[in-house]
Design a protein around this motif. Structure first.
Motif, PDB file in Angstrom:
ATOM      1  N   LEU A  97      40.141  24.470  41.008  1.00 17.71           N
ATOM      2  CA  LEU A  97      38.731  24.607  40.658  1.00 17.71           C
ATOM      3  C   LEU A  97      37.981  25.292  41.795  1.00 17.71           C
ATOM      4  N   VAL A  98      36.757  25.730  41.500  1.00 15.46           N
ATOM      5  CA  VAL A  98      35.881  26.318  42.518  1.00 15.46           C
ATOM      6  C   VAL A  98      34.541  25.596  42.475  1.00 15.46           C
ATOM      7  N   GLU A  99      33.756  25.770  43.524  1.00 16.41           N
ATOM      8  CA  GLU A  99      32.445  25.128  43.649  1.00 16.41           C
ATOM      9  C   GLU A  99      31.354  26.179  43.460  1.00 16.41           C
ATOM     10  N   PRO A 100      30.665  26.232  42.282  1.00 14.28           N
ATOM     11  CA  PRO A 100      29.699  27.305  41.994  1.00 14.28           C
ATOM     12  C   PRO A 100      28.541  27.365  42.979  1.00 14.28           C
ATOM     13  N   GLN A 101      28.032  26.208  43.452  1.00 12.15           N
ATOM     14  CA  GLN A 101      26.807  26.217  44.239  1.00 12.15           C
ATOM     15  C   GLN A 101      26.985  26.763  45.656  1.00 12.15           C
ATOM     16  N   ILE A 102      28.243  26.943  46.090  1.00 15.91           N
ATOM     17  CA  ILE A 102      28.430  27.565  47.408  1.00 15.91           C
ATOM     18  C   ILE A 102      28.017  29.026  47.374  1.00 15.91           C
ATOM     19  N   ASP A 103      28.339  29.713  46.273  1.00 13.57           N
ATOM     20  CA  ASP A 103      27.971  31.130  46.135  1.00 13.57           C
ATOM     21  C   ASP A 103      26.577  31.308  45.537  1.00 13.57           C
ATOM     22  N   ASN A 107      22.191  27.905  41.000  1.00  6.96           N
ATOM     23  CA  ASN A 107      22.883  27.721  39.718  1.00  6.96           C
ATOM     24  C   ASN A 107      22.717  26.299  39.220  1.00  6.96           C
ATOM     25  N   ASP A 108      22.680  26.150  37.876  1.00  8.94           N
ATOM     26  CA  ASP A 108      22.506  24.838  37.264  1.00  8.94           C
ATOM     27  C   ASP A 108      23.799  24.038  37.186  1.00  8.94           C
ATOM     28  N   LEU A 109      24.951  24.656  37.522  1.00  6.97           N
ATOM     29  CA  LEU A 109      26.223  23.944  37.463  1.00  6.97           C
ATOM     30  C   LEU A 109      26.368  23.080  38.716  1.00  6.97           C
ATOM     31  N   HIS A 110      26.353  21.760  38.525  1.00  3.24           N
ATOM     32  CA  HIS A 110      26.439  20.842  39.651  1.00  3.24           C
ATOM     33  C   HIS A 110      27.821  20.187  39.726  1.00  3.24           C
ATOM     34  N   GLU A 111      28.847  20.886  39.278  1.00  2.00           N
ATOM     35  CA  GLU A 111      30.189  20.321  39.280  1.00  2.00           C
ATOM     36  C   GLU A 111      31.203  21.434  39.473  1.00  2.00           C
ATOM     37  N   MET A 112      32.367  21.048  39.998  1.00  2.00           N
ATOM     38  CA  MET A 112      33.441  22.021  40.170  1.00  2.00           C
ATOM     39  C   MET A 112      33.979  22.424  38.808  1.00  2.00           C
ATOM     40  N   VAL A 113      34.245  23.717  38.626  1.00  2.00           N
ATOM     41  CA  VAL A 113      34.691  24.230  37.333  1.00  2.00           C
ATOM     42  C   VAL A 113      35.860  25.186  37.552  1.00  2.00           C
ATOM     43  N   HIS A 114      36.556  25.492  36.451  1.00  2.00           N
ATOM     44  CA  HIS A 114      37.613  26.483  36.510  1.00  2.00           C
ATOM     45  C   HIS A 114      37.007  27.861  36.719  1.00  2.00           C
ATOM     46  N   GLU A 115      37.613  28.604  37.603  1.00  2.00           N
ATOM     47  CA  GLU A 115      37.089  29.937  37.919  1.00  2.00           C
ATOM     48  C   GLU A 115      37.015  30.819  36.682  1.00  2.00           C
ATOM     49  N   ALA A 116      37.995  30.715  35.784  1.00  2.00           N
ATOM     50  CA  ALA A 116      38.023  31.567  34.599  1.00  2.00           C
ATOM     51  C   ALA A 116      36.942  31.193  33.595  1.00  2.00           C
ATOM     52  N   ASP A 117      36.384  29.989  33.710  1.00  2.00           N
ATOM     53  CA  ASP A 117      35.429  29.521  32.705  1.00  2.00           C
ATOM     54  C   ASP A 117      33.983  29.868  33.029  1.00  2.00           C
ATOM     55  N   ILE A 118      33.710  30.318  34.253  1.00  2.00           N
ATOM     56  CA  ILE A 118      32.312  30.547  34.604  1.00  2.00           C
ATOM     57  C   ILE A 118      31.911  32.012  34.468  1.00  2.00           C
ATOM     58  N   LEU A 162      39.596  24.672  45.540  1.00  2.00           N
ATOM     59  CA  LEU A 162      39.823  25.677  46.583  1.00  2.00           C
ATOM     60  C   LEU A 162      39.006  25.388  47.840  1.00  2.00           C
ATOM     61  N   THR A 163      38.007  24.500  47.740  1.00  2.00           N
ATOM     62  CA  THR A 163      37.267  24.103  48.938  1.00  2.00           C
ATOM     63  C   THR A 163      38.030  23.061  49.745  1.00  2.00           C
ATOM     64  N   ASN A 164      39.233  22.652  49.279  1.00  2.00           N
ATOM     65  CA  ASN A 164      40.096  21.725  50.009  1.00  2.00           C
ATOM     66  C   ASN A 164      41.414  22.390  50.391  1.00  2.00           C
ATOM     67  N   ALA A 165      41.486  23.714  50.290  1.00  2.00           N
ATOM     68  CA  ALA A 165      42.748  24.434  50.490  1.00  2.00           C
ATOM     69  C   ALA A 165      42.618  25.480  51.593  1.00  2.00           C
ATOM     70  N   VAL A 166      43.729  25.665  52.351  1.00  2.00           N
ATOM     71  CA  VAL A 166      43.821  26.698  53.383  1.00  2.00           C
ATOM     72  C   VAL A 166      45.106  27.489  53.144  1.00  2.00           C
ATOM     73  N   PRO A 167      45.139  28.770  53.540  1.00  2.00           N
ATOM     74  CA  PRO A 167      46.357  29.573  53.339  1.00  2.00           C
ATOM     75  C   PRO A 167      47.498  29.090  54.241  1.00  2.00           C
ATOM     76  N   LEU A 168      48.609  28.680  53.639  1.00  2.00           N
ATOM     77  CA  LEU A 168      49.797  28.255  54.382  1.00  2.00           C
ATOM     78  C   LEU A 168      51.024  28.917  53.782  1.00  2.00           C
ATOM     79  N   SER A 169      51.988  29.204  54.630  1.00  2.00           N
ATOM     80  CA  SER A 169      53.261  29.693  54.103  1.00  2.00           C
ATOM     81  C   SER A 169      53.930  28.566  53.330  1.00  2.00           C
ATOM     82  N   PRO A 170      54.791  28.883  52.346  1.00  2.00           N
ATOM     83  CA  PRO A 170      55.431  27.818  51.557  1.00  2.00           C
ATOM     84  C   PRO A 170      56.158  26.801  52.427  1.00  2.00           C
ATOM     85  N   ALA A 171      56.899  27.258  53.454  1.00  2.00           N
ATOM     86  CA  ALA A 171      57.639  26.326  54.313  1.00  2.00           C
ATOM     87  C   ALA A 171      56.690  25.441  55.108  1.00  2.00           C
TER      88      ALA A 171
END
Length: 478
Positions: A97-103, A107-118, A162-171
């Protein structure tokens, strides 16, 4: 034009995902992380993270706070996530999910939503946060700071943002979550007398390396633990990105020195001056055993090592095909989305045209009925106004006739009255005339006497003056 689409997407999300994940961006004027302050000792968040691009997020699920995140809109990764240990659940399918209000704060969306749905409902989407497209084909995974496998079901779903994720190699992602899971379950939980008083902070230190020139790759990962109990203790762990098997233990104060200047992770350093050194030593012993056990396993088991090399070679060979398959799936999904979106636009245009026609027809009928009503209502009004004007005109004629008659009749009547009053006024004027005549005669006589006296007095004065001038002065008797 997106209002109807947004409403439909929101209703679908509620119906398909009854426990749809929610998050709230905390405003600058709010204290701490609002409802998520419970994830910090003494409900006091870390201090020293004061940059304007540091955004506080209270991550929620089913309207309940699940963990707190401090997000960097500059690096587009979280700096830390604060959470507590809950009963681990089985792994679920990834549902990011993504957080709309960061960008888009307005916006009236006060909840995390699927990126494809917004779609186009969020302005500047991706300007301040990472998106799924930033990870596709980059060779990096979305690594959790708050590990999903350390959370029960409701908490676990909330970690897939995605606000709880950082880029890491699979290993590295695998070793980080493996190490954190073992440390928390085998070292931290058993040595904290009150499990609900065990506070965890998992964070990342950004580096200058970026994924696709946008998302910062962490320089290192860290974990800070605080057992806020009677026999409490605190601990810090650091894993370097360039060494997936590294796991260094240190004090919280030493960990703070590796972060930003002036950073304090726990209130009062988690009572560092009153900590139980025995408990901390026991925790460090288990951590050392976990670290040593992993190293022995990797160094002594040659067969496992060889099979690991085989898996790595197979992974290198299969990676291009896997990436190609991911690309094809991504293109297929985008095409399906595009087709549905085009159908949606066509349906919306047709329905919009029909609704516009019905609306125009309704406005025409309403305008016609309104005009007829105004005309019908104005007829009695105009008729009454004409009748009143006729009556007023008749009264004006009667008034003019009476005025003319009065003026005509007043001429002879006045003349007769004045003629009849002439003798009375003449006789009554005789005494007044006689009085005036007497007054005039008396005045004339008085005037003659006064004039004569004045002349005589003048002659006397003149004679006296001549005598005094020409006659010689003699005695006083003369």
């Amino acid at each position: 034009e997106w209002t109807m689409k947004t409403s439909i997407v929101f209703l679908l999300c509620i119906s398909v995902f009854p426990g749809f994940s929610q998050g709230r961006v905390v405003r600058e004027d709010e204290t701490g992380f609002a409802e998520c302050n419970v994830f910090f000792p003494g409900q006091v968040p870390p201090e020293g993270f004061t940059e304007p691009f540091h955004v506080k997020i209270c991550q929620q699920y089913n309207k309940e706070p699940r963990f707190a995140t401090l997000y960097s809109t500059k690096d587009k990764i979280p700096l830390y996530s604060a959470f507590k240990f809950t009963k681990p659940a089985q792994s679920e399918e990834e549902n990011w999910l993504v957080e709309p209000q960061i960008d888009d704060p307005e916006n009236d969306l006060h909840e995390m939503v699927h990126e494809a749905d917004i779609g186009g409902t969020v302005a500047n989407l991706g300007a301040n946060q990472a998106l799924t497209s930033d990870y596709v084909g980059s060779g990096y995974e979305r690594g959790f700071l708050n590990p999903s496998l350390l959370n029960e079901e409701d908490f676990q779903v909330a970690t897939y943002t995605l606000t709880n994720a950082v880029p890491l190699s699979p290993a590295l992602s695998k070793s980080w979550h493996r190490d954190i899971g073992k440390v928390v379950e085998q070292a931290l939980i058993p040595h904290c007398s009150k499990t609900d008083h065990l506070y965890l902070l998992a964070g990342a230190i950004p580096s200058s390396v970026q994924v696709k020139g946008k998302v910062s790759v962490p320089e290192s990962l860290w974990l800070a633990a605080c057992c806020d109990a009677r026999e409490g203790w605190s601990l810090g762990l650091v894993k370097k990105i360039n060494d997936e098997n590294s796991l260094a233990d240190l004090t919280v104060r030493e960990l703070e020195k590796q972060l930003l200047p002036g950073v304090h992770l726990f209130k009062g350093n988690c009572g560092e001056d009153k900590q139980s050194q025995e408990k901390r030593a026991a925790v460090l012993q288990v951590v050392s055993q976990i670290r040593s056990g992993e190293q022995v396993e990797t160094s002594n088991n040659q067969e496992t090592k060889d099979s690991g090399w085989v898996r790595r070679v197979a992974g290198i060979i299969a990676t291009p095909f896997i990436k190609l398959l991911e690309l094809l799936i991504y293109i297929f999904v985008e095409l399906v989305k595009f087709v549905f979106y085009c159908l949606w636009l066509v349906i919306k245009r047709v329905v919009g045209t029909i609704l516009d026609g019905v609306y125009s027809l309704w406005n025409g009928i309403v305008s016609y009925l309104k005009a007829i009503s105004i005309v019908l209502i104005s007829i009695p009004y105009d008729l009454g106004r004409v009748i009143i004007n006729i009556f007023l005109g008749f009264l004006q004629i009667v008034q003019d006739v009476m005025s003319l008659t009065y003026r005509i009749l007043s001429i002879p009547v006045g003349f007769v009255l004045h003629l009849a009053a002439f003798p009375y006024h003449s006789i009554c004027a005789i005494p007044s005339v006689l009085k005036d005549m007497a007054t005039g005669i008396g005045g004339t006589f008085s005037l003659v006497i006064d004039a004569t006296a004045a002349i005589l007095h003048g002659f006397y004065y003149l004679a006296g003056h001549i005598v005094k001038r020409f006659v010689p002065k003699g005695s006083s008797d003369d």
